[in-house]
Write a protein that holds these residues in place. Structure first.
Motif, PDB file in Angstrom:
ATOM      1  N   ALA A 172      32.549  54.183  22.990  1.00 55.11           N
ATOM      2  CA  ALA A 172      32.164  52.837  22.571  1.00 55.11           C
ATOM      3  C   ALA A 172      30.659  52.704  22.350  1.00 55.11           C
ATOM      4  CB  ALA A 172      32.623  51.816  23.609  1.00 55.11           C
ATOM      5  N   ASN A 174      28.237  52.352  24.382  1.00 56.66           N
ATOM      6  CA  ASN A 174      27.609  51.277  25.143  1.00 56.66           C
ATOM      7  C   ASN A 174      27.312  51.655  26.589  1.00 56.66           C
ATOM      8  OD1 ASN A 174      30.171  51.351  26.179  1.00 56.66           O
ATOM      9  ND2 ASN A 174      30.745  49.287  25.543  1.00 56.66           N
ATOM     10  N   GLY A 175      27.405  52.954  26.920  1.00 60.94           N
ATOM     11  CA  GLY A 175      27.084  53.404  28.269  1.00 60.94           C
ATOM     12  C   GLY A 175      25.586  53.586  28.453  1.00 60.94           C
ATOM     13  N   SER A 205      25.630  52.538  34.231  1.00 63.99           N
ATOM     14  CA  SER A 205      26.278  51.243  34.059  1.00 63.99           C
ATOM     15  C   SER A 205      27.793  51.384  34.246  1.00 63.99           C
ATOM     16  CB  SER A 205      25.983  50.683  32.666  1.00 63.99           C
ATOM     17  OG  SER A 205      26.619  51.477  31.673  1.00 63.99           O
ATOM     18  N   ARG A 206      28.462  50.259  34.420  1.00 63.94           N
ATOM     19  CA  ARG A 206      29.919  50.264  34.556  1.00 63.94           C
ATOM     20  C   ARG A 206      30.580  50.886  33.322  1.00 63.94           C
ATOM     21  NH1 ARG A 206      33.158  47.075  37.785  1.00 63.94           N
ATOM     22  NH2 ARG A 206      35.356  46.994  37.182  1.00 63.94           N
ATOM     23  N   ARG A 207      30.061  50.579  32.157  1.00 64.65           N
ATOM     24  CA  ARG A 207      30.650  51.124  30.928  1.00 64.65           C
ATOM     25  C   ARG A 207      30.463  52.634  30.842  1.00 64.65           C
ATOM     26  NH1 ARG A 207      28.487  46.309  26.886  1.00 64.65           N
ATOM     27  NH2 ARG A 207      30.115  44.770  27.421  1.00 64.65           N
ATOM     28  N   TYR A 208      29.331  53.134  31.296  1.00 58.96           N
ATOM     29  CA  TYR A 208      29.112  54.587  31.309  1.00 58.96           C
ATOM     30  C   TYR A 208      30.133  55.260  32.238  1.00 58.96           C
ATOM     31  CZ  TYR A 208      26.739  59.097  31.755  1.00 58.96           C
ATOM     32  OH  TYR A 208      26.439  60.443  31.745  1.00 58.96           O
ATOM     33  N   SER A 210      32.922  54.114  33.349  1.00 59.96           N
ATOM     34  CA  SER A 210      34.295  53.936  32.861  1.00 59.96           C
ATOM     35  C   SER A 210      34.642  54.989  31.827  1.00 59.96           C
ATOM     36  CB  SER A 210      34.465  52.533  32.267  1.00 59.96           C
ATOM     37  OG  SER A 210      34.387  51.543  33.266  1.00 59.96           O
ATOM     38  N   ALA A 211      33.660  55.327  30.965  1.00 59.64           N
ATOM     39  CA  ALA A 211      33.906  56.319  29.915  1.00 59.64           C
ATOM     40  C   ALA A 211      34.124  57.716  30.487  1.00 59.64           C
ATOM     41  CB  ALA A 211      32.736  56.327  28.939  1.00 59.64           C
TER      42      ALA A 211
END
Length: 288
Positions: A172, A174-175, A205-208, A210-211
């Motif tokens: 995405a 966005n990490g 980050s949470r997005r990192y 999560s990926a």
């Protein structure tokens, strides 16, 4: 004159890419070079590292080495490139780009995208049932170019604090990851030997997370792993050393070792087989 040194880059990341700076990549300090001049290292070696972050198995692969410094402040150091904008010896800062390598069921590879993407379809039994590979059934994370900046501060000519912030990791894009560290630079072990020490931590980050460490419901169906919602925060801690042996003004043997331990939410991921990974590399480099 300060020794040329790297902008902070964990060896675990260096070891998983096509062109790596794990062996001797040393990003230039702020001392100006003569206009129109350059400094360049190229070389080849071997690296042993975890198959992916948190894997129990290791792999060995060729380790190309590349470092370029131009008098206008531009530099390329393995998978990283940037510009030195600082004009004082005590502070280094500027924009930074880094290539995030691809990760598939085989682990973190040195491809810049390309063929071999895994294609999934619903099956009666999860893919993990046929394999001990915890990445089996997980989606491919494609190679991505991340952007951000770096800031280093010299406590003394031999000690510096380092930091870098990069955004754009994951499919995405966005990490975000922040790396903080401290380095002991160019400790002399004789006329031809230099030792550098490094320690630090990284936050994601949470997005990192999560990926790279999360398992969604669809991922769980295909992989057989439990659903895991990875949170942000402290990601890992590391400690490492680099030894350079200069045979001549042009030739160098450079070796490095780094231990990295996953922490926080990343440590608890079902993808993690071993939280502590060791990366070891050695290479021969030629200076132009």
């Amino acid at each position: 004159m300060m020794t040329k040194l790297s902008v902070l880059a964990p060896l675990a990341a260096l070891a998983c890419a096509a062109v790596s700076s794990a062996a001797c990549a040393q990003t230039p300090a702020t001392n100006p070079m003569p206009d129109g001049s350059r400094d360049m290292y190229v070389g080849i070696g071997i690296v042993s590292s975890a198959r992916y972050q948190g894997a129990a198995s290791t792999e060995r692969s060729a380790l190309p080495v590349l470092q370029v410094q131009l008098s206008n402040g531009l530099f390329v150091s393995g998978m990283r490139a940037g510009i030195h904008l600082g004009r004082t010896p005590q502070v280094e800062f500027g924009p930074l780009l880094e290539w995030q390598p691809r990760r598939d069921a085989a682990g973190e590879g040195d491809e810049l995208g390309g063929v071999g993407d895994m294609r999934f379809s619903l099956v009666a039994m999860p893919l993990a049932a046929y394999s001990d590979n915890r990445l089996a059934g997980m989606p491919v994370i494609h190679g991505r170019l991340q952007g951000g900046g770096f800031l280093n501060y010299y406590l003394t000519p031999d000690w510096r604090l380092t930091s870098s912030l990069l955004y754009g990791a994951g499919n995405a894009r966005n990490g975000m990851k922040l790396e903080l560290g401290v380095q002991r630079l160019a400790l002399s072990l004789g006329a031809h030997h230099r030792l550098a020490l490094d320690a630090g931590v990284s936050f994601a980050s949470r997005r990192y997370n999560s990926a790279f460490f999360g398992v969604s419901e669809s991922d769980s169906l295909l992989s057989g792993l439990p659903v895991f919602d990875a949170g942000g925060g402290l990601k890992d801690a590391r400690i490492g050393a680099r030894w350079n042996w200069a045979w001549s003004p042009s030739w160098m043997l450079t070796s490095s070792v780094q231990a990295t331990r996953l922490l926080g939410s990343a440590r608890l991921s079902p993808l993690v087989e071993r939280p502590t990974n060791l990366t070891v590399s050695t290479a021969i480099a030629y200076r132009f």
